[in-house]
Enzyme design. Structure first.
Site, PDB file in Angstrom:
ATOM      1  N   LYS A 143       0.799  -1.233   0.000  1.00 41.61           N
ATOM      2  CA  LYS A 143       0.000   0.000   0.000  1.00 41.61           C
ATOM      3  C   LYS A 143       0.832   1.284   0.000  1.00 41.61           C
ATOM      4  O   LYS A 143       0.318   2.351   0.320  1.00 41.61           O
ATOM      5  CB  LYS A 143      -0.995   0.032   1.178  1.00 41.61           C
ATOM      6  CG  LYS A 143      -1.940  -1.139   1.243  1.00 41.61           C
ATOM      7  CD  LYS A 143      -2.474  -1.606  -0.086  1.00 41.61           C
ATOM      8  CE  LYS A 143      -3.335  -0.594  -0.803  1.00 41.61           C
ATOM      9  NZ  LYS A 143      -3.602  -1.038  -2.212  1.00 41.61           N
ATOM     10  N   GLY A 145       2.588   2.064  -2.833  1.00 39.18           N
ATOM     11  CA  GLY A 145       2.797   2.417  -4.235  1.00 39.18           C
ATOM     12  C   GLY A 145       3.716   1.441  -4.945  1.00 39.18           C
ATOM     13  O   GLY A 145       4.399   1.819  -5.907  1.00 39.18           O
ATOM     14  N   THR A 146       3.713   0.190  -4.499  1.00 42.92           N
ATOM     15  CA  THR A 146       4.615  -0.797  -5.112  1.00 42.92           C
ATOM     16  C   THR A 146       4.263  -1.039  -6.582  1.00 42.92           C
ATOM     17  O   THR A 146       5.143  -1.149  -7.428  1.00 42.92           O
ATOM     18  CB  THR A 146       4.580  -2.131  -4.338  1.00 42.92           C
ATOM     19  OG1 THR A 146       3.225  -2.556  -4.204  1.00 42.92           O
ATOM     20  CG2 THR A 146       5.192  -1.991  -2.960  1.00 42.92           C
ATOM     21  N   ARG A 226       5.644   4.971   2.893  1.00 43.69           N
ATOM     22  CA  ARG A 226       4.696   6.085   2.858  1.00 43.69           C
ATOM     23  C   ARG A 226       4.401   6.469   4.297  1.00 43.69           C
ATOM     24  O   ARG A 226       4.615   5.649   5.212  1.00 43.69           O
ATOM     25  CB  ARG A 226       3.430   5.534   2.193  1.00 43.69           C
ATOM     26  CG  ARG A 226       2.484   6.510   1.613  1.00 43.69           C
ATOM     27  CD  ARG A 226       1.447   5.704   0.846  1.00 43.69           C
ATOM     28  NE  ARG A 226       0.308   6.534   0.520  1.00 43.69           N
ATOM     29  CZ  ARG A 226      -0.831   6.049   0.056  1.00 43.69           C
ATOM     30  NH1 ARG A 226      -0.975   4.750  -0.129  1.00 43.69           N
ATOM     31  NH2 ARG A 226      -1.815   6.852  -0.220  1.00 43.69           N
ATOM     32  N   TYR A 346      -1.204  10.541 -11.162  1.00 43.54           N
ATOM     33  CA  TYR A 346      -0.530  10.576 -12.452  1.00 43.54           C
ATOM     34  C   TYR A 346      -0.796   9.271 -13.202  1.00 43.54           C
ATOM     35  O   TYR A 346      -0.869   8.195 -12.600  1.00 43.54           O
ATOM     36  CB  TYR A 346       0.982  10.760 -12.275  1.00 43.54           C
ATOM     37  CG  TYR A 346       1.369  12.212 -12.068  1.00 43.54           C
ATOM     38  CD1 TYR A 346       1.430  13.087 -13.153  1.00 43.54           C
ATOM     39  CD2 TYR A 346       1.641  12.706 -10.799  1.00 43.54           C
ATOM     40  CE1 TYR A 346       1.767  14.429 -12.970  1.00 43.54           C
ATOM     41  CE2 TYR A 346       1.980  14.038 -10.605  1.00 43.54           C
ATOM     42  CZ  TYR A 346       2.037  14.896 -11.697  1.00 43.54           C
ATOM     43  OH  TYR A 346       2.358  16.211 -11.519  1.00 43.54           O
ATOM     44  N   ARG A 363      -7.625   4.276  -4.254  1.00 43.01           N
ATOM     45  CA  ARG A 363      -9.011   4.225  -3.739  1.00 43.01           C
ATOM     46  C   ARG A 363      -9.290   5.427  -2.840  1.00 43.01           C
ATOM     47  O   ARG A 363      -8.379   5.962  -2.211  1.00 43.01           O
ATOM     48  CB  ARG A 363      -9.205   2.977  -2.873  1.00 43.01           C
ATOM     49  CG  ARG A 363      -9.276   1.671  -3.602  1.00 43.01           C
ATOM     50  CD  ARG A 363      -9.770   0.632  -2.611  1.00 43.01           C
ATOM     51  NE  ARG A 363      -9.758  -0.699  -3.180  1.00 43.01           N
ATOM     52  CZ  ARG A 363      -8.780  -1.570  -3.003  1.00 43.01           C
ATOM     53  NH1 ARG A 363      -7.732  -1.261  -2.277  1.00 43.01           N
ATOM     54  NH2 ARG A 363      -8.848  -2.770  -3.547  1.00 43.01           N
ATOM     55  N   LYS A 364     -10.555   5.723  -2.737  1.00 43.20           N
ATOM     56  CA  LYS A 364     -10.976   6.761  -1.786  1.00 43.20           C
ATOM     57  C   LYS A 364     -10.933   6.143  -0.393  1.00 43.20           C
ATOM     58  O   LYS A 364     -11.454   5.041  -0.178  1.00 43.20           O
ATOM     59  CB  LYS A 364     -12.399   7.201  -2.148  1.00 43.20           C
ATOM     60  CG  LYS A 364     -12.808   8.518  -1.543  1.00 43.20           C
ATOM     61  CD  LYS A 364     -14.113   8.991  -2.187  1.00 43.20           C
ATOM     62  CE  LYS A 364     -14.848  10.026  -1.361  1.00 43.20           C
ATOM     63  NZ  LYS A 364     -14.084  10.863  -0.475  1.00 43.20           N
ATOM     64  N   HIS A 365     -10.298   6.835   0.520  1.00 48.74           N
ATOM     65  CA  HIS A 365     -10.226   6.312   1.895  1.00 48.74           C
ATOM     66  C   HIS A 365     -11.446   6.746   2.685  1.00 48.74           C
ATOM     67  O   HIS A 365     -11.976   7.829   2.463  1.00 48.74           O
ATOM     68  CB  HIS A 365      -8.966   6.835   2.594  1.00 48.74           C
ATOM     69  CG  HIS A 365      -7.702   6.320   1.995  1.00 48.74           C
ATOM     70  ND1 HIS A 365      -6.455   6.676   2.433  1.00 48.74           N
ATOM     71  CD2 HIS A 365      -7.477   5.452   0.966  1.00 48.74           C
ATOM     72  CE1 HIS A 365      -5.529   6.079   1.722  1.00 48.74           C
ATOM     73  NE2 HIS A 365      -6.121   5.332   0.823  1.00 48.74           N
TER      74      HIS A 365
HETATM   75  P1  A3P Z   1      -4.458   4.063  -2.162  1.00 40.51           P
HETATM   76  O1  A3P Z   1      -5.286   3.181  -3.020  1.00 40.51           O
HETATM   77  O2  A3P Z   1      -4.695   3.850  -0.740  1.00 40.51           O
HETATM   78  O3  A3P Z   1      -4.519   5.505  -2.543  1.00 40.51           O
HETATM   79  P2  A3P Z   1       0.319  -0.725  -3.695  1.00 40.51           P
HETATM   80  O4  A3P Z   1       0.468  -0.811  -5.187  1.00 40.51           O
HETATM   81  O5  A3P Z   1       1.597  -0.976  -2.986  1.00 40.51           O
HETATM   82  O6  A3P Z   1      -0.827  -1.528  -3.220  1.00 40.51           O
HETATM   83  O7  A3P Z   1      -0.019   0.782  -3.380  1.00 40.51           O
HETATM   84  C1  A3P Z   1      -1.251   1.356  -3.723  1.00 40.51           C
HETATM   85  C2  A3P Z   1      -1.082   2.833  -3.582  1.00 40.51           C
HETATM   86  O8  A3P Z   1      -0.296   3.339  -4.635  1.00 40.51           O
HETATM   87  C3  A3P Z   1      -2.376   3.595  -3.678  1.00 40.51           C
HETATM   88  O9  A3P Z   1      -2.947   3.634  -2.399  1.00 40.51           O
HETATM   89  C4  A3P Z   1      -1.933   4.947  -4.195  1.00 40.51           C
HETATM   90  O10 A3P Z   1      -1.987   5.952  -3.232  1.00 40.51           O
HETATM   91  C5  A3P Z   1      -0.486   4.738  -4.584  1.00 40.51           C
HETATM   92  N1  A3P Z   1      -0.098   5.307  -5.883  1.00 40.51           N
HETATM   93  C6  A3P Z   1       1.065   5.908  -6.121  1.00 40.51           C
HETATM   94  N2  A3P Z   1       1.108   6.377  -7.359  1.00 40.51           N
HETATM   95  C7  A3P Z   1      -0.057   6.061  -7.927  1.00 40.51           C
HETATM   96  C8  A3P Z   1      -0.589   6.292  -9.217  1.00 40.51           C
HETATM   97  N3  A3P Z   1       0.097   6.948 -10.156  1.00 40.51           N
HETATM   98  N4  A3P Z   1      -1.823   5.816  -9.486  1.00 40.51           N
HETATM   99  C9  A3P Z   1      -2.523   5.177  -8.541  1.00 40.51           C
HETATM  100  N5  A3P Z   1      -2.057   4.917  -7.298  1.00 40.51           N
HETATM  101  C10 A3P Z   1      -0.838   5.367  -6.984  1.00 40.51           C
END
Ligand code: A3P
Length: 400
Positions: A143, A145-146, A226, A346, A363-365
């Site tokens: 979570k 941004g992997t 994060r 982005y 996602r919307k938190h």
């Molecule tokens: P949220 O959905 O809580 O906002 P992971 O891929 O490790 O599961 O991380 C998901 C998170 O990547 C998302 O968390 C979001 O905030 C983040 N993120 C970073 N860059 C993003 C992008 N360009 N588009 C969508 N999500 C992004």
């Protein structure tokens, strides 16, 4: 037949039995005629002259067609071979920009010799794509941004990515299958390209650092983090959406709500108001508790800590750092991103891609009580400090 008849008509009539004996009725109408046929009748009759005539126009036409077709095919093969060599040469020069070629090979659209003569024609030397063990891993944190990080790095022509999370090092049943199994899960890549895999649970699984080192002690490790409270809320949001897509907002009488359906505040805090560190989304945000294990196995400089909050705000500077860390030429720039107002994140583009991440990313938190957020942030201050000490950098996360 006609021509033979005509020829026969031209022959002297004096000693027909002499040349009749020379005449052979062959399928191609080859006639043996006495030389006298071309001389005055009183000449020497001992010698015979071979005369070949076309007596079957249809057969002749067929033979002519076959000959022309053979000639055409020969030139076609030569032409296609030349074309094939040019394609192969351009493949070689495209090794550094091999994305399209590999994509077409993965999807079965390989450049094939048009006349299927590959076996007989000596194939020119081309760089061979192969499945290689990863030279870099995104080990976590979930979570943070992997997925975004992997997709952004994949914009670089020298990067190949494993498409799914392979979970080789953290799942015993996969690890038992061995490195060849792991390699088979990797994408095709050219020599010099970097293969990257990401499985966020590597970060928190105790056995993983040692297992990774056993595969390749010089592997490059990327850890994206994060702000811990936001990460915990993101984790909660994901767990809730997965476990109870239509969870009831309130408990039915006598039936306790499943964890995922409870409000975040009830899970993150114990009934006495203390922080519930047994709650997984909180526990995973205690980065120092896992990071020290990695430092016991790998030197600090082999691990790059990526700022996930900044990757959301402005991806390019983070990607520049990573390109340098991976020894890659700077290729990913502003041209590769555009902000999508609807998504609020982005989106990515290059010659072959134009995409936003799926709706499960970004996602919307749910709204979380600000007092709980503050309490959690205060709780994390000392833990964050321990993490900063380990990484040697202050990430400036809010303290209230
Ligand atoms: P949220 O959905 O809580 O906002 P992971 O891929 O490790 O599961 O991380 C998901 C998170 O990547 C998302 O968390 C979001 O905030 C983040 N993120 C970073 N860059 C993003 C992008 N360009 N588009 C969508 N999500 C992004």
């Amino acid at each position: 037949m006609e021509s033979r008849i005509q020829m026969s008509n031209c022959l002297p009539t004096k000693r027909p039995e002499a040349y009749r004996s020379c005449s052979q009725s062959l399928p191609l109408d080859i006639l043996w005629l006495p030389r006298s046929s071309f001389r005055p009748a009183e000449g020497e009759l001992a010698d015979c002259v071979l005369v070949v005539g076309v007596s079957r126009p249809k057969l002749a036409a067929a033979l002519l067609s076959v000959t022309l077709l053979s000639l055409f095919l020969t030139f076609h093969v030569l032409y296609d071979s030349a074309l094939y060599s040019i394609q192969a040469a351009s493949m070689a020069s495209a090794a550094s920009e091999g994305r399209k070629i590999l994509q077409s090979q993965e999807s079965g659209r390989s450049i094939s010799h048009p006349m299927a003569l590959r076996k007989r024609l000596k194939a020119p030397r081309t760089p061979r794509p192969a499945r290689r063990l990863p030279q870099a891993l995104i080990v976590g944190v979930r979570k943070c941004g992997t997925r975004a990080l992997l997709e952004m790095l994949y914009l670089h022509p020298m990067v190949q990515k494993a498409s799914g999370e392979v979970h080789f090092f953290d799942r015993d049943e996969n690890y038992a299958l061995g490195l060849e199994w792991y390699r088979s899960k990797m994408p095709l890549s050219f020599k010099g390209q970097i293969t990257i895999e990401k499985s966020p649970s590597y970060f928190v699984t105790p056995e993983v650092p040692e297992r990774v080192r056993a595969m390749n002690s010089s592997v490059r490790l990327l850890l994206i983090v994060r702000e811990p409270v936001t990460r915990a809320i993101s984790d909660y949001t994901q767990l809730r959406s997965r476990a109870t897509p239509s969870a009831p907002a309130v408990s039915l009488v006598g039936h306790p709500l499943p964890d995922a359906a409870k409000p975040f505040e009830h899970l993150a805090l114990a009934p006495d108001g203390s922080i519930n560190i047994a709650y997984r989304p909180i526990a995973i945000s205690l980065y120092h508790a896992y990071f020290h294990r990695w430092l016991e196995v790998f030197p600090r400089e082999q691990i790059l800590v990526v700022n996930g909050d900044q990757l959301i705000e402005d991806p390019v500077p983070q990607l520049r750092r990573i390109e340098k860390f991976l020894g890659l030429e700077h290729k990913i720039g502003r041209k590769n991103f555009y902000f999508n107002e609807t998504k609020g994140f982005y989106c990515l583009r290059n010659d072959t891609t134009d995409k936003c991440l799926r709706e499960t990313k970004g996602r919307k938190h749910p709204r979380v009580d600000p007092a709980v957020v503050t309490k959690l942030r205060k709780f994390f201050v000392q833990h964050n400090q321990r993490f900063y000490d380990l990484i040697g950098e202050d990430l400036g996360w809010p303290e209230d």
